[in-house]
Design a protein around this motif. Structure first.
Motif, PDB file in Angstrom:
ATOM      1  N   GLY A 125       0.797  -1.324   0.061  1.00 13.44           N
ATOM      2  CA  GLY A 125       0.085  -0.020   0.083  1.00 13.44           C
ATOM      3  C   GLY A 125       0.814   1.405   0.079  1.00 13.44           C
ATOM      4  N   ARG A 126       1.852   1.139   0.837  1.00 14.86           N
ATOM      5  CA  ARG A 126       2.680   2.386   0.951  1.00 14.86           C
ATOM      6  C   ARG A 126       3.287   2.747  -0.513  1.00 14.86           C
ATOM      7  NH1 ARG A 126       7.252   1.850   5.183  1.00 14.86           N
ATOM      8  NH2 ARG A 126       5.450   1.499   6.486  1.00 14.86           N
ATOM      9  N   PHE A 127       3.800   1.478  -0.894  1.00 18.03           N
ATOM     10  CA  PHE A 127       4.374   1.533  -2.511  1.00 18.03           C
ATOM     11  C   PHE A 127       3.436   2.157  -3.344  1.00 18.03           C
ATOM     12  CE2 PHE A 127       5.309  -0.351  -6.616  1.00 18.03           C
ATOM     13  CZ  PHE A 127       6.454   0.357  -7.064  1.00 18.03           C
ATOM     14  N   LEU A 128       2.363   1.685  -3.448  1.00 17.65           N
ATOM     15  CA  LEU A 128       1.359   2.152  -4.450  1.00 17.65           C
ATOM     16  C   LEU A 128       1.006   3.503  -4.356  1.00 17.65           C
ATOM     17  CD1 LEU A 128      -1.225  -0.942  -4.065  1.00 17.65           C
ATOM     18  CD2 LEU A 128       0.230  -0.285  -6.134  1.00 17.65           C
ATOM     19  N   ALA A 129       0.767   4.169  -3.213  1.00 20.82           N
ATOM     20  CA  ALA A 129       0.544   5.654  -2.723  1.00 20.82           C
ATOM     21  C   ALA A 129       1.558   6.545  -3.275  1.00 20.82           C
ATOM     22  CB  ALA A 129       0.258   5.849  -1.204  1.00 20.82           C
ATOM     23  N   TRP A 130       2.928   5.887  -3.029  1.00 20.17           N
ATOM     24  CA  TRP A 130       4.102   6.563  -3.356  1.00 20.17           C
ATOM     25  C   TRP A 130       4.337   7.173  -4.917  1.00 20.17           C
ATOM     26  CZ3 TRP A 130       8.081   4.786  -6.441  1.00 20.17           C
ATOM     27  CH2 TRP A 130       9.325   5.621  -6.556  1.00 20.17           C
ATOM     28  N   LEU A 131       3.888   5.642  -5.606  1.00 22.66           N
ATOM     29  CA  LEU A 131       3.833   5.456  -7.190  1.00 22.66           C
ATOM     30  C   LEU A 131       3.253   6.335  -7.528  1.00 22.66           C
ATOM     31  CD1 LEU A 131       5.720   4.210  -9.275  1.00 22.66           C
ATOM     32  CD2 LEU A 131       3.800   2.478  -9.320  1.00 22.66           C
ATOM     33  N   GLU A 132       1.720   6.383  -7.100  1.00 25.16           N
ATOM     34  CA  GLU A 132       0.637   7.447  -7.592  1.00 25.16           C
ATOM     35  C   GLU A 132       1.160   8.853  -7.454  1.00 25.16           C
ATOM     36  OE1 GLU A 132      -3.774   8.737  -6.545  1.00 25.16           O
ATOM     37  OE2 GLU A 132      -3.157   6.842  -6.212  1.00 25.16           O
ATOM     38  N   LYS A 133       1.513   9.221  -6.291  1.00 31.27           N
ATOM     39  CA  LYS A 133       2.228  10.499  -5.929  1.00 31.27           C
ATOM     40  C   LYS A 133       3.106  11.052  -6.753  1.00 31.27           C
ATOM     41  CE  LYS A 133       4.197  13.347  -2.090  1.00 31.27           C
ATOM     42  NZ  LYS A 133       4.801  13.353  -0.814  1.00 31.27           N
ATOM     43  N   ARG A 134       3.917  10.255  -7.412  1.00 26.51           N
ATOM     44  CA  ARG A 134       5.002  10.565  -7.996  1.00 26.51           C
ATOM     45  C   ARG A 134       5.023  10.819  -9.614  1.00 26.51           C
ATOM     46  NH1 ARG A 134      10.599  10.226  -6.224  1.00 26.51           N
ATOM     47  NH2 ARG A 134      10.934  11.148  -8.287  1.00 26.51           N
ATOM     48  N   MET A 135       3.955   9.814 -10.108  1.00 26.25           N
ATOM     49  CA  MET A 135       3.518   9.614 -11.435  1.00 26.25           C
ATOM     50  C   MET A 135       2.375  10.626 -11.815  1.00 26.25           C
ATOM     51  SD  MET A 135       4.044   5.544 -12.462  1.00 26.25           S
ATOM     52  CE  MET A 135       3.804   5.983 -14.192  1.00 26.25           C
ATOM     53  N   PRO A 137       1.139  13.790 -10.403  1.00 24.99           N
ATOM     54  CA  PRO A 137       0.902  14.893  -9.913  1.00 24.99           C
ATOM     55  C   PRO A 137      -0.331  15.685 -10.300  1.00 24.99           C
ATOM     56  CG  PRO A 137       2.742  15.392 -10.938  1.00 24.99           C
ATOM     57  CD  PRO A 137       2.439  13.762 -11.057  1.00 24.99           C
ATOM     58  N   THR A 138      -1.179  16.419  -9.431  1.00 18.92           N
ATOM     59  CA  THR A 138      -2.075  17.365  -9.834  1.00 18.92           C
ATOM     60  C   THR A 138      -1.745  18.699  -9.203  1.00 18.92           C
ATOM     61  OG1 THR A 138      -3.370  17.013  -7.789  1.00 18.92           O
ATOM     62  CG2 THR A 138      -3.838  15.869  -9.930  1.00 18.92           C
ATOM     63  N   HIS A 139      -2.242  19.842 -10.096  1.00 20.69           N
ATOM     64  CA  HIS A 139      -2.087  21.178  -9.601  1.00 20.69           C
ATOM     65  C   HIS A 139      -3.231  22.079  -9.776  1.00 20.69           C
ATOM     66  CE1 HIS A 139       2.479  20.210  -9.698  1.00 20.69           C
ATOM     67  NE2 HIS A 139       1.914  19.598 -10.843  1.00 20.69           N
ATOM     68  N   ALA A 140      -4.472  21.410  -9.769  1.00 23.45           N
ATOM     69  CA  ALA A 140      -5.760  21.974  -9.851  1.00 23.45           C
ATOM     70  C   ALA A 140      -6.013  23.172  -8.858  1.00 23.45           C
ATOM     71  CB  ALA A 140      -6.649  21.105  -9.687  1.00 23.45           C
ATOM     72  N   HIS A 141      -5.461  23.320  -7.714  1.00 20.06           N
ATOM     73  CA  HIS A 141      -5.751  24.457  -6.978  1.00 20.06           C
ATOM     74  C   HIS A 141      -4.652  25.182  -6.374  1.00 20.06           C
ATOM     75  CE1 HIS A 141      -8.833  21.008  -6.452  1.00 20.06           C
ATOM     76  NE2 HIS A 141      -9.632  22.322  -6.309  1.00 20.06           N
ATOM     77  N   ASP A 142      -3.459  25.092  -6.996  1.00 20.95           N
ATOM     78  CA  ASP A 142      -2.256  25.788  -6.795  1.00 20.95           C
ATOM     79  C   ASP A 142      -2.568  27.536  -6.765  1.00 20.95           C
ATOM     80  OD1 ASP A 142      -1.031  23.345  -6.716  1.00 20.95           O
ATOM     81  OD2 ASP A 142       0.351  23.699  -8.344  1.00 20.95           O
ATOM     82  N   GLU A 143      -3.250  27.705  -7.683  1.00 17.59           N
ATOM     83  CA  GLU A 143      -3.609  29.328  -7.764  1.00 17.59           C
ATOM     84  C   GLU A 143      -4.306  29.782  -6.485  1.00 17.59           C
ATOM     85  OE1 GLU A 143      -4.939  30.630 -11.458  1.00 17.59           O
ATOM     86  OE2 GLU A 143      -3.241  30.228 -12.446  1.00 17.59           O
ATOM     87  N   TYR A 144      -5.279  28.962  -6.144  1.00 17.76           N
ATOM     88  CA  TYR A 144      -6.438  29.212  -5.139  1.00 17.76           C
ATOM     89  C   TYR A 144      -5.393  29.207  -3.904  1.00 17.76           C
ATOM     90  CZ  TYR A 144      -9.990  27.996  -8.389  1.00 17.76           C
ATOM     91  OH  TYR A 144     -10.976  28.157  -9.275  1.00 17.76           O
ATOM     92  N   ARG A 171      -2.371  16.491  -1.522  1.00 24.91           N
ATOM     93  CA  ARG A 171      -1.124  16.419  -2.056  1.00 24.91           C
ATOM     94  C   ARG A 171      -0.692  17.603  -2.635  1.00 24.91           C
ATOM     95  NH1 ARG A 171      -2.850  10.909  -3.325  1.00 24.91           N
ATOM     96  NH2 ARG A 171      -3.168  11.716  -5.867  1.00 24.91           N
ATOM     97  N   GLU A 172      -1.718  18.424  -3.514  1.00 21.54           N
ATOM     98  CA  GLU A 172      -1.420  19.532  -3.964  1.00 21.54           C
ATOM     99  C   GLU A 172      -0.905  20.701  -2.855  1.00 21.54           C
ATOM    100  OE1 GLU A 172      -4.762  19.122  -7.656  1.00 21.54           O
ATOM    101  OE2 GLU A 172      -4.996  20.632  -5.758  1.00 21.54           O
ATOM    102  N   ALA A 173      -1.520  20.753  -1.671  1.00 25.00           N
ATOM    103  CA  ALA A 173      -1.215  21.470  -0.625  1.00 25.00           C
ATOM    104  C   ALA A 173       0.150  21.208  -0.015  1.00 25.00           C
ATOM    105  CB  ALA A 173      -2.215  21.568   0.357  1.00 25.00           C
ATOM    106  N   GLN A 174       0.241  20.022   0.202  1.00 27.28           N
ATOM    107  CA  GLN A 174       1.555  19.554   0.800  1.00 27.28           C
ATOM    108  C   GLN A 174       2.929  19.831  -0.337  1.00 27.28           C
ATOM    109  OE1 GLN A 174       0.679  15.392   1.482  1.00 27.28           O
ATOM    110  NE2 GLN A 174       0.444  15.707   3.651  1.00 27.28           N
ATOM    111  N   ARG A 175       2.555  19.805  -1.481  1.00 26.69           N
ATOM    112  CA  ARG A 175       3.723  20.118  -2.342  1.00 26.69           C
ATOM    113  C   ARG A 175       4.181  21.577  -2.529  1.00 26.69           C
ATOM    114  NH1 ARG A 175       1.883  15.898  -5.834  1.00 26.69           N
ATOM    115  NH2 ARG A 175      -0.060  17.081  -6.683  1.00 26.69           N
TER     116      ARG A 175
END
Length: 470
Positions: A125-135, A137-144, A171-175
Motif C-alpha cells: 500500500g505504501r508503495f502504491l501511494a508513493w507511485l501515484e504521488k510521483r507519477m 501529480p495534480t495542480h488544480a488548486h495551486d493558484e487558489y 497532496r497539492e497543498a503539501q507540494r
C-alpha cells in the motif's frame, strides 16, 4: 492574532454533513479558524455562496486525469483492496461480479490472480501511494492556495477509496509546503476503504480502537495521530429546541403513541417487506396502535429506482411519515437535499429529533445503528432477506452481516439481529415494553467507536490543528 485560513474540500455527503454543519462552523470560528470551503460541482453549482469563502473543487480535472491513465486506475483499484479485511475481500468479489459478463474469462482470471497476489505483499500500500504521488501529480488548486493565503488544509479521510479527490487536494497543498490535516468521517473507513493516499500532518481519529486499526492496517505512525472523537456526532450531545410532543405533533404523529423508526439501505426490496409487516399487517404489533416513520437511505441507487417511487407512495397513502432527505423538488431540483447535506438551515436537523424521540430503530446494519447507540435508542437489525431472486449479494443482509465492522462483538451485543419477521416483532415488543434493555451495552459500544461522548470532538480537533501549526 489573525485567523488561521483552513481550506476544506467537500465532495461527498458524509464529509459535507460532518464539516459544514452549523455547530462545526461555529466551533471553527471560536477556535480562530476561518474555513475556505472547496465544494464539489454538485454542491457548488446548486446554490449561491459567498465568493470570498466558497470555491469549486476541481473534480472535473481530477476525473479527466483518472480517465486518461489506465495505470492510475489500476493503482487506485489495488489501493482499495490492499487493506485485507473480510469487507475488502467481499468488495473485490463484488467488483469481479460487475465485470464478469463483459470481460473475457482469461482477462478476469488474470486480474483475480494478480490482485489476489499483490494485495498481500507487505508494505504494498505504501508503495502504491508513493507511485501515484510521483507519477500523477495534480495542480488544480495551486493558484487558489496562493491567492487565498491558505495556512493549512483539513480533508475528510486520507485519500483512500471514495476520497480520491480529497487526497489529490491534500497532496497539492503539501507540494506547496502547506500542512494537510485529516479527520476520519465514518467509523468503517479504516477497515473498509483501502489504503491511504497521503500522509497527513496529523490525523484525527475517533477512538482508541480506531487508532489501533490505523496503526496496524495503514502502518501509520502513532505520533502523527490524535484521538478527538466523532466530530459529526457532537450535535447529538446538544440540547434540542422542540420537545418530543412538539416535534411529533409537527410531523403529524401522535406523541402519546410509541414510535417505531425504520431507516433502510439501498435495497428497495427491504422497503416492500417493511410495508408488508408494518402497514398491511400492522395489527401484529401493539394492535397497530403506534407511530411509524420510514427514512430511506439518501442514495441514487435507491431514490432513482422506480420501485422506491411506488413504495414511497404506498407509505404516504397509508399515513406513514416518510422522512426523505433526498426528496426531489417539483422542478426536478435536489435543492432541499443539498441544503440538508450542507446544514444551511439553523437548528437541529430532523434526523437528530428522530433518533432522540423515537422508541425503537429498525435498521439494516448501517451507520444509523451507531448513531442510535449514541442517542440511547434501542436498535434491531434485520438479519434476513425476504426476497433474493435477481438481487446482487452486495445489497443483501447476508453481505452486511459479514462486513468487518458489523461483526464486532460490542456492535452485536448492543443491538438485536432478527432472523425472521416474527423475531423482529418480538424484539420490538421487548424494547417498547422496556427501553432500558441493553442500555449499558449501547453506551459501551458507542464509546468504543466514538471515544468520549461529551460534545467536544470539534473543539479537540481545532486544538489539534492549532497545536501542530506552531
Amino acid at each position: 492574532m489573525s485567523d488561521i485560513k483552513i481550506a476544506i474540500p467537500l465532495h461527498g455527503k458524509m464529509a459535507a454533513r460532518a464539516f459544514h454543519q452549523p455547530f462545526f462552523r461555529q466551533k471553527l470560528a471560536e477556535g480562530s479558524l476561518k474555513p475556505l470551503y472547496f465544494l464539489s460541482p454538485y454542491y457548488y453549482r446548486a446554490l449561491t455562496f459567498d465568493p470570498t469563502q466558497y470555491f469549486e473543487l476541481q473534480v472535473e480535472q481530477y476525473d479527466a486525469q483518472y480517465n486518461r491513465h489506465f495505470l492510475l486506475q489500476q493503482l487506485r483499484m489495488l489501493r482499495r483492496f490492499v487493506i485485507v479485511t473480510e469487507t475488502t475481500d467481499m468488495r473485490f468479489r463484488e467488483m469481479i461480479e460487475t465485470k464478469l459478463f463483459d470481460a473475457t474469462l482469461p482477462g478476469m482470471a488474470a486480474q483475480m490472480i494478480y490482485v489476489s497476489a499483490l494485495r498481500r505483499i507487505p508494505h504494498i500500500g505504501r508503495f502504491l501511494a508513493w507511485l501515484e504521488k510521483r507519477m500523477y501529480p495534480t495542480h488544480a488548486h495551486d493558484e487558489y492556495f496562493a491567492q487565498q493565503n491558505v495556512d493549512c488544509v483539513l480533508t475528510p479521510g486520507m485519500g483512500n477509496y471514495n476520497f480520491w479527490n480529497e487526497g489529490n487536494f491534500a497532496r497539492e497543498a503539501q507540494r506547496k509546503g502547506i500542512p494537510a490535516f485529516a479527520a476520519i468521517t465514518n467509523y468503517d473507513n479504516i477497515v473498509n476503504m483501502g489504503y491511504r493516499g497521503f500522509n497527513p500532518t496529523c490525523l484525527a481519529v475517533w477512538s482508541r480502537q480506531m487508532a489501533d486499526e490505523v496503526i496496524k492496517l495503514h502502518e501509520y505512525p502513532a505520533k502523527k495521530l490524535e484521538v478527538v472523537g466523532a466530530v459529526q456526532y457532537d450535535r447529538y450531545l446538544q440540547p434540542l429546541t422542540m420537545s418530543r410532543e412538539e416535534f411529533l405533533t409537527s410531523i403529524g404523529l401522535d406523541p402519546v403513541k410509541k414510535t417505531v423508526f425504520f431507516a433502510g439501505g439501498v435495497n428497495v426490496n427491504h422497503y416492500f417487506e417493511i410495508y408488508r409487516i408494518f402497514v398491511e399487517q400492522k395489527e401484529r404489533l401493539w394492535g397497530g396502535d403506534f407511530n411509524f416513520i420510514v427514512r430511506p437511505q439518501p442514495h441514487a441507487k435507491l431514490l432513482d429506482a422506480p420501485g422506491w417511487q411506488v413504495v414511497e407512495k404506498l407509505f404516504v397513502d397509508a399515513g406513514v411519515y416518510v422522512s426523505n432527505p433526498g426528496v426531489v423538488d417539483a422542478n426536478g431540483s435536489r435543492t432541499q437535499e443539498i441544503r440538508i447535506d450542507l446544514g444551511m438551515d439553523d437548528g437541529p436537523d430532523e434526523l437528530n429529533y428522530l433518533l432522540r424521540y423515537s422508541d425503537v430503530l429498525v435498521n439494516n446494519f448501517s451507520t444509523m445503528g451507531l448513531e442510535a447507540a449514541i442517542c440511547d435508542l434501542p436498535t434491531i437489525h434485520i438479519g434476513y432477506d425476504a426476497y433474493t431472486f435477481g438481487v446482487k449479494f452486495g445489497v443483501t443482509t447476508g453481505f452486511q452481516q459479514r462486513m468487518t465492522h458489523n461483526r464486532r462483538p460490542l456492535r452485536l451485543k448492543a443491538s438485536k439481529v432478527a432472523k425472521s419477521d416474527q423475531q423482529l416483532l418480538a424484539f420490538i415488543e421487548q424494547y417498547l415494553n422496556d427501553r432500558s434493555f441493553d442500555r449499558e451495552d449501547r453506551h459501551e459500544y458507542a464509546v468504543s467507536e466514538c471515544g468520549e461522548l461529551d460534545g467536544m470532538a470539534t473543539s479537540r480537533l481545532t486544538d489539534m490543528i492549532k497545536s501542530r501549526m506552531k
